[in-house]
Scaffold this active site. Structure first.
Site, PDB file in Angstrom:
ATOM      1  N   GLU A  25       0.901  -1.130  -0.092  1.00 45.02           N
ATOM      2  CA  GLU A  25      -0.028   0.032  -0.014  1.00 45.02           C
ATOM      3  C   GLU A  25       0.749   1.223   0.003  1.00 45.02           C
ATOM      4  OE1 GLU A  25      -3.544   0.198   2.645  1.00 45.02           O
ATOM      5  OE2 GLU A  25      -3.157  -1.900   2.971  1.00 45.02           O
ATOM      6  N   HIS A  37      -8.253   9.798   3.499  1.00 46.89           N
ATOM      7  CA  HIS A  37      -8.033   8.665   2.164  1.00 46.89           C
ATOM      8  C   HIS A  37      -8.266   9.397   0.956  1.00 46.89           C
ATOM      9  CE1 HIS A  37      -7.804   4.911   0.585  1.00 46.89           C
ATOM     10  NE2 HIS A  37      -7.364   4.127   1.762  1.00 46.89           N
ATOM     11  N   ARG A  89      -0.492   9.328   1.882  1.00 51.96           N
ATOM     12  CA  ARG A  89      -1.995   9.621   1.626  1.00 51.96           C
ATOM     13  C   ARG A  89      -2.121  11.004   1.680  1.00 51.96           C
ATOM     14  NH1 ARG A  89      -4.584   5.120   5.224  1.00 51.96           N
ATOM     15  NH2 ARG A  89      -4.177   3.375   3.879  1.00 51.96           N
ATOM     16  N   HIS A 116     -10.777   9.750   7.061  1.00 47.01           N
ATOM     17  CA  HIS A 116     -10.330   8.385   7.376  1.00 47.01           C
ATOM     18  C   HIS A 116      -9.743   8.012   8.805  1.00 47.01           C
ATOM     19  CE1 HIS A 116      -9.247   4.630   5.878  1.00 47.01           C
ATOM     20  NE2 HIS A 116      -8.029   4.486   6.522  1.00 47.01           N
ATOM     21  N   ARG A 165      -0.470   8.646   9.043  1.00 39.26           N
ATOM     22  CA  ARG A 165      -0.325   7.088   9.498  1.00 39.26           C
ATOM     23  C   ARG A 165      -0.024   6.566   8.158  1.00 39.26           C
ATOM     24  NH1 ARG A 165      -3.840   3.064   8.735  1.00 39.26           N
ATOM     25  NH2 ARG A 165      -5.674   4.251   8.739  1.00 39.26           N
TER      26      ARG A 165
HETATM   27  C1  SIN Z   1      -7.067   0.841   2.912  1.00 37.64           C
HETATM   28  O1  SIN Z   1      -7.508  -0.319   2.715  1.00 37.64           O
HETATM   29  O2  SIN Z   1      -6.863   1.687   2.087  1.00 37.64           O
HETATM   30  C2  SIN Z   1      -7.270   1.404   4.226  1.00 37.64           C
HETATM   31  C3  SIN Z   1      -6.274   0.605   5.408  1.00 37.64           C
HETATM   32  C4  SIN Z   1      -5.853   1.703   6.086  1.00 37.64           C
HETATM   33  O3  SIN Z   1      -6.269   2.707   6.498  1.00 37.64           O
HETATM   34  O4  SIN Z   1      -4.867   1.153   6.715  1.00 37.64           O
END
Ligand code: SIN
Length: 507
Positions: free
Chosen positions: A114, A228, A274, A328, A363
């Site tokens: 991610e 997010h 993010r 988020h 985060r």
């Molecule tokens: C996501 O799946 O994009 C969110 C996961 C997260 O906020 O850690």
């Protein structure tokens, strides 16, 4: 008023609260209260997964530096080290508890990537239903071991000379009961519902922050809100999360003309931190789409997202999902130490309501479930060894709320316009004035949980706006157009604490 007594009172039923309850229930009498149904929380909605070092070619230092870089160097380094070093052990614990992480056909665990991770280290369940799997596993464990009070809303902490002795609570019929406890754990989640577009569960309205603040706990870093980047850009009330793991599998962000949005904006492109990606989408004049056309069998890899798309009439065969950022995660919260202890004796805070400092100003993806379990374990160990025995039986006072409180939608719109992704001093000042006006009005006794919830939202919004006004720099999830750069002297935590009914201090 009905009185109940327990050794440990857990307020909230996300991953951190349930894990702490489970671990403590072996030796203690534990009561869990939750304002909606058991397990209804942000944790349950977590799609991406849980980050941890579980391969030989990864290391805790890699995970540590990814976390610190994403956090804009605002993290508590000692606790961040504790977090990432604990990862492998926490994964083993979850597997021992029965959590099923996805495996490939060769039987090895699947790991995805991610934003801002330099390697694939995120374990997941059911494709994109990791939170659901973990929460259901924990619910099955605590069900028979703890007293569980669903639809019970915590109004305020029971305080005696600066010590927390439990909480006063309203049941579903708005009848008050006082629950005395030797240790009280706040695990109520963050405050995403202060904004009109959010990935958060409807129950996440900042209640834990408000009640800790009213009791005089030190709060910190509330200005750091993570938006997010990829919420489905439909009707406000219909928005849902499209996991960053989708970009981790190769999806790219494109403008209405088909140009790649992140080109030239960050070396990690769609997988930049993010805050960077959210601002890029927010500032783009045209609509923005997530191009998923390169992901084979999208509906098998991401079944939850696929079914949400179908529910909202979106066809996956177009290969393009309209996206926009949404609130988020709250990086700040009730300040805690390595054991989850707050500045108030007898009160601990875990999960998103807490500010352990491990997330810094932004985060790192999939570090929140990890934080929940790491600090739940630490808090449970500390409570097991604590010798505190006595609690006072206190008579709860009624909570006084302003006579006229603004509507929830008014608060959300104000937060969105003035305390959103891009902020400035004048806008923040306007928000503070507008939020403060009802807060300093004549008061009346609160009579139901709906009134208290609105008061909590108002109070926490004011706290966030004030914290954002005071940080005259830009860092991570806090971006000020009038102070667009990071300032070294602003690295420290910004704390805020109530010292009396009408008085507060900020440093
Ligand atoms: C996501 O799946 O994009 C969110 C996961 C997260 O906020 O850690």
């Amino acid at each position: 008023m009905t009185q109940l007594t327990t050794e440990v009172l857990v307020i909230g039923s996300g991953i951190a609260g349930l894990m702490a309850a489970d671990l403590l229930s072996a030796k203690k009498n534990v009561t869990i209260i939750t304002k909606s149904a058991l397990g209804q929380s942000n944790s349950r909605l977590a799609q991406g997964g849980i980050a941890a070092v579980t391969t030989k070619d990864d290391s805790w230092t890699n995970h540590f530096f990814d976390t610190i870089r994403a956090g804009a160097f605002h993290n508590d380094e000692e606790l961040t080290e504790l977090l990432v070093r604990s990862g492998p052990e926490q994964i083993r614990q979850l597997i021992n508890f029965g959590v099923q992480f996805d495996k490939g056909s060769d039987g090895t665990y699947l790991r995805c990537k991610e934003g801002a991770h330099n390697t694939s280290r995120i374990l997941h369940s059911g494709g994109d239903a990791t939170g659901k799997e973990i929460i259901e596993t924990l619910i099955n464990r605590v069900k028979m071991k703890c007293t569980i009070l669903e639809h019970h809303f915590a109004v305020d902490l029971l305080m005696d000379e600066g010590v927390c002795n439990g909480a006063v609570v309203l049941n579903g019929d708005n009848e008050a009961l006082s629950i005395t406890a030797i240790h009280t754990i706040l695990a109520t989640g963050g405050a995403g519902q202060l904004y009109p577009v959010t990935s958060n569960d409807p129950s996440i309205t900042g209640d834990g922050i408000a009640i800790a603040y009213r009791a005089g706990a030190i709060l910190s870093d509330l200005e750091f809100i993570q938006f997010h980047p990829t919420m489905f850009a439909g009707d406000r009330n219909q928005s849902f999360l499209i996991s960053e793991a989708v970009r981790g599998e190769g999806a790219i962000l494109v403008t209405a003309k088909g140009d790649r949005l992140m080109k030239g904006k960050h070396e990690q492109m769609e997988l930049a931190p993010r805050d960077v990606v959210s601002r890029a989408i927010y500032q783009e004049k045209s609509d923005v789409y997530l191009d998923i056309s390169m992901i084979n069998q999208f509906d098998q890899r991401f079944p939850t997202i696929a079914s949400l798309c179908y529910e909202h009439g979106l066809s996956l065969s177009d290969g393009k999902l309209p996206v926009k950022p949404g609130a988020h995660f709250l990086m700040g919260g009730v300040m805690t130490d390595r054991h989850g202890r707050t500045s108030i004796d007898g009160l601990l805070a875990l999960g998103e309501v807490a500010n352990t400092g491990v997330h810094g100003a932004n985060r790192l993806a999939s570090n929140s479930l990890l934080e929940g379990v790491v600090f739940a374990n630490a808090a449970a160990r500390w409570i097991q060894n604590d010798t505190r025995k006595q609690v006072c039986n206190l008579i709860a006072q009624s909570l006084q709320v302003p006579e006229d409180m603004p509507e929830v939608n008014y608060i959300k719109e104000l937060m969105n316009r003035k305390v959103g992704i891009i902020r400035n001093g004048a806008g923040l000042n306007t928000a503070i004035q507008k939020l403060e006006a009802p807060l300093i009005q004549a008061r009346k006794n609160a009579s139901n949980s709906e009134e208290i919830l609105r008061y909590n939202m108002l109070q926490v919004s004011w706290l966030i706006a004030t914290s954002a006004y005071l940080r005259i720099e830009s860092r991570g999830g806090h971006f000020r157009k009038d102070y667009p750069n990071l300032k070294q002297e602003f690295k420290k935590k910004r704390i805020i604490r109530r010292v009396s009914q009408d008085d507060w201090v900020q440093t």
